[in-house]
Design an enzyme around this catalytic site. Sequence first.
Site: not given
Ligand code: GLY
Length: 565
Positions: A373, A391, A393, A415, A465
């Site tokens: 991200t 992001t 991820n 997610d 995250g």
């Molecule tokens: N992929 C991390 C988030 O969107 O929180």
Amino acid sequence: MQLRDLRVVALLALLCLAVGASASESPPKRPGQAAIASPHPLATRAGMEVLQAGGNAFDAAVAVSAALAVVEPYGSGLGGGGFWLLHRAEDRYQVMVDGRETAPGAAHRDMFLDDDGQPVPDLSRNSMLAAGIPGLPAGLVHLSSQYGRLPLGSALAPAIRYAEEGFEVYPRLLMGLEFKREQMLTSPAAAEVFLPGGELPELGSVLRQPDLARTLRRIVERGVEGFYAGPVAEALVAAVQAGGGIWTLEDLAGYRIVEREPVIMRYRDARIVAASLPSSGGVVLATVLNILDGYDLSSLSAEDATHLVIEAMRRGYRDRALYLGDPDFVDVPLEKLTHPLYAAGLRAGIRLDRALPSEYLPGIGSEPEGTQTTHFSIIDADGNRVGATQTLNFWYGNGLMAAGTGVLLNNEMDDFSAKPGVPDGFQLVTAQANMIEPHKRMLSSMTPTFIESPRGVAVLGTPGGSRIISMVLLGVLARVDEGASARQMVERRRFHHQYLPDRVVYETGAFDEATAEALRARGHVLAETSRDYGNLQVVTWDHADNRVQAASDPRGDLGEATEAY
Ligand code: GLY
């Protein structure tokens, strides 16, 4: 040398077309200067280039988003998604542009479970099934066409240049490649770009991405169709399907940007504007700040104030686990969750002398590492603002690339809740509201945020995250309770509680020994991390002196702290 020793302050700034409002006006109508904070100097430069060419903050956001997709390929990219929080100065219009990935049409609830009904993390993180339908390219086109002043081609020109001419390989990029090497070697297209001859590139060598430049050019020429139809879409779908994935051309053609109302809350004298669902950020922030608004944290001892912040985080993140998901698919009791009276009820259950074990909260019944991200913050000379978090991820997404496109695919499907109550890659648990359904958006923690108060304005956000929300929260508390500057906000040591696992993760130096002892005595389990985390990017506009400032997190390993007025 340790990588963290190589971190340099990142920041940025500048621009000065006119020296803003006259001293008699209060508050000033426009800053008359612009500032950008991003994690990479080339991305910041891209934004500045576009501002200097007559673009506004929204054009600059397109330039910075796309540049980050090129020079920070581990953090975000055309194969991923993001949220852009906008403030248009002329009419004070505020909106969140939702470019989150969606589940493919053939996705189903149990797609990441084995025959025994247990989640298979490798499938949701390291396979073609892990990739959601990207939203970032559509987001760039939408931002440019709806809010920008310049043609898309002008805003994307710096990113195309960086992709064609290349940029220098730097430590964090290498760190991510080390981590992802094995997976990337399974993708010849990705390995050709990032692992020449199967090896890590040299630090300081030039990394070029000609296929990515070509894909960006197609977007300039054809708009969304340059990515979501035609040869790029065909190459993406072919690669995903050949790798066992389930994307179709219809999935790509059907992708839509959604404009959403941000979540708005009050904390003391400040109005906070933050990302809305499918980001959990604004809702969790609202619950936590509503709880904390019932105390005067600045008048309390460090241990009392910290204890209360942790207890509020615990409750806000509990609600995330229990209630939150894509609002187009599930009924989320938003009004309740963000209402001060609901927070008052939660506050009433907080004891000053004891931590409440998370298992005692009605809920479902688990530390994040290395999410990649990225975030940037912009304010232009007219006062237009953008906070954007984007992001793939985890590091380099799923590490797989569709040949001929230069596009790395995300692993955002992780997610979703593969199974209620079973933690994802960030040890976050979610429930029914975040189960996989075709075309649904997976719950996110990305939290671009504005703080508006009599003092002025701040735009902030970070990668990290599950810890994104607590980092933004600490940024808000630092500015509103302590009057922190942009620099002080990014330097502040961090702590985090996310309901489950039931422990307080804290950076070395976040608590003095007395505070740590007092927290343990109240029942908190403390887990010190010697690894700094986050990469907060803040711009501020203070009304008293009508100055803008920008600060990048010293935990980042790139960038230069420069400001010009
Ligand atoms: N992929 C991390 C988030 O969107 O929180």
